[in-house]
Design a protein around this motif. Structure first.
Motif, PDB file in Angstrom:
ATOM      1  N   LYS A 296      42.821  50.192  41.773  1.00 21.70           N
ATOM      2  CA  LYS A 296      41.623  50.092  40.946  1.00 21.70           C
ATOM      3  C   LYS A 296      41.389  48.640  40.530  1.00 21.70           C
ATOM      4  N   LYS A 297      41.011  47.837  41.508  1.00 19.93           N
ATOM      5  CA  LYS A 297      40.837  46.407  41.259  1.00 19.93           C
ATOM      6  C   LYS A 297      39.591  46.125  40.421  1.00 19.93           C
TER       7      LYS A 297
ATOM      8  N   VAL B 221      45.184  39.337  38.308  1.00 18.88           N
ATOM      9  CA  VAL B 221      44.425  40.552  38.641  1.00 18.88           C
ATOM     10  C   VAL B 221      45.282  41.510  39.461  1.00 18.88           C
ATOM     11  N   ASN B 222      45.947  41.005  40.483  1.00 18.65           N
ATOM     12  CA  ASN B 222      46.654  41.894  41.406  1.00 18.65           C
ATOM     13  C   ASN B 222      47.925  42.480  40.804  1.00 18.65           C
TER      14      ASN B 222
ATOM     15  N   MET C 172      46.943  45.502  38.689  1.00 16.85           N
ATOM     16  CA  MET C 172      46.248  46.587  39.377  1.00 16.85           C
ATOM     17  C   MET C 172      47.163  47.786  39.606  1.00 16.85           C
ATOM     18  N   LYS C 173      46.682  48.959  39.263  1.00 16.93           N
ATOM     19  CA  LYS C 173      47.404  50.207  39.484  1.00 16.93           C
ATOM     20  C   LYS C 173      46.551  51.116  40.353  1.00 16.93           C
TER      21      LYS C 173
ATOM     22  N   VAL D 207      40.455  46.364  36.761  1.00 15.70           N
ATOM     23  CA  VAL D 207      41.254  45.227  36.312  1.00 15.70           C
ATOM     24  C   VAL D 207      40.392  43.971  36.228  1.00 15.70           C
ATOM     25  N   ARG D 208      39.455  43.814  37.173  1.00 16.87           N
ATOM     26  CA  ARG D 208      38.542  42.677  37.091  1.00 16.87           C
ATOM     27  C   ARG D 208      37.687  42.743  35.839  1.00 16.87           C
TER      28      ARG D 208
END
Length: 157
Positions: A33-34, A25-26, A29-30, A37-38
């Protein structure tokens, strides 16, 4: 959707599986915006859940199939630069495999212009079946380490 991720990420997983999920996930991430991505990871889990196996365990085994054990480091000795094989630490193994899988999914996405969830699930299934771009990177790295094993005596760290 976030409550589902929190509930499923803690149920029945050991520490290494949790760490792999967080890294997946991390690393993707850009700009903070978690949640986006989740959602992508959630859809990937749904696509992988269509198989007979548990999706989290499948991801864990797929990444285990691609994880490198050794790599080469450039060492300068008396003006010459040698590729010296060395053992990779566990954290770096996880970082490399996650980067390789995400890069392979990104390349597939640009080539076939499909959704990232589909590409990521396809690349995870390729890694589970021990094929694909990420597995090929590992084999190339092993071949390079094997050809340069005569320089292993330069490894003193």
């Amino acid at each position: 959707m976030e409550w589902y991720y929190k509930r499923t990420s803690w149920l029945g997983l050991d520490g290494e599986e949790k760490q792999l999920i967080y890294k997946l996930v991390n690393f993707r991430m850009k700009e903070g915006k978690k949640t986006r991505v989740r959602a992508i990871f959630h859809e990937t889990l749904h696509k992988l859940a269509r198989t007979d196996r548990d999706a989290i365990k499948l991801i864990s085994e797929a990444l285990e199939n691609v994880k490198p054990i050794c790599e080469v480091a450039k060492v300068r000795i008396v003006g010459n630069i040698y590729d010296v094989p060395r053992v990779v630490a566990r954290d770096k193994q996880q970082n490399l495999v996650v980067h390789w899988i995400l890069d392979a999914a990104k390349k597939r996405r640009t080539k076939y212009s499909s959704r990232l969830e589909e590409c990521l699930s396809a690349k995870i299934m390729d890694a589970y079946r021990k094929r694909g771009i990420a597995r090929k990177k590992r084999e190339v790295l092993y071949a390079l380490a094997s050809t340069n094993r005569s320089y292993a005596h330069f490894r003193w760290w």
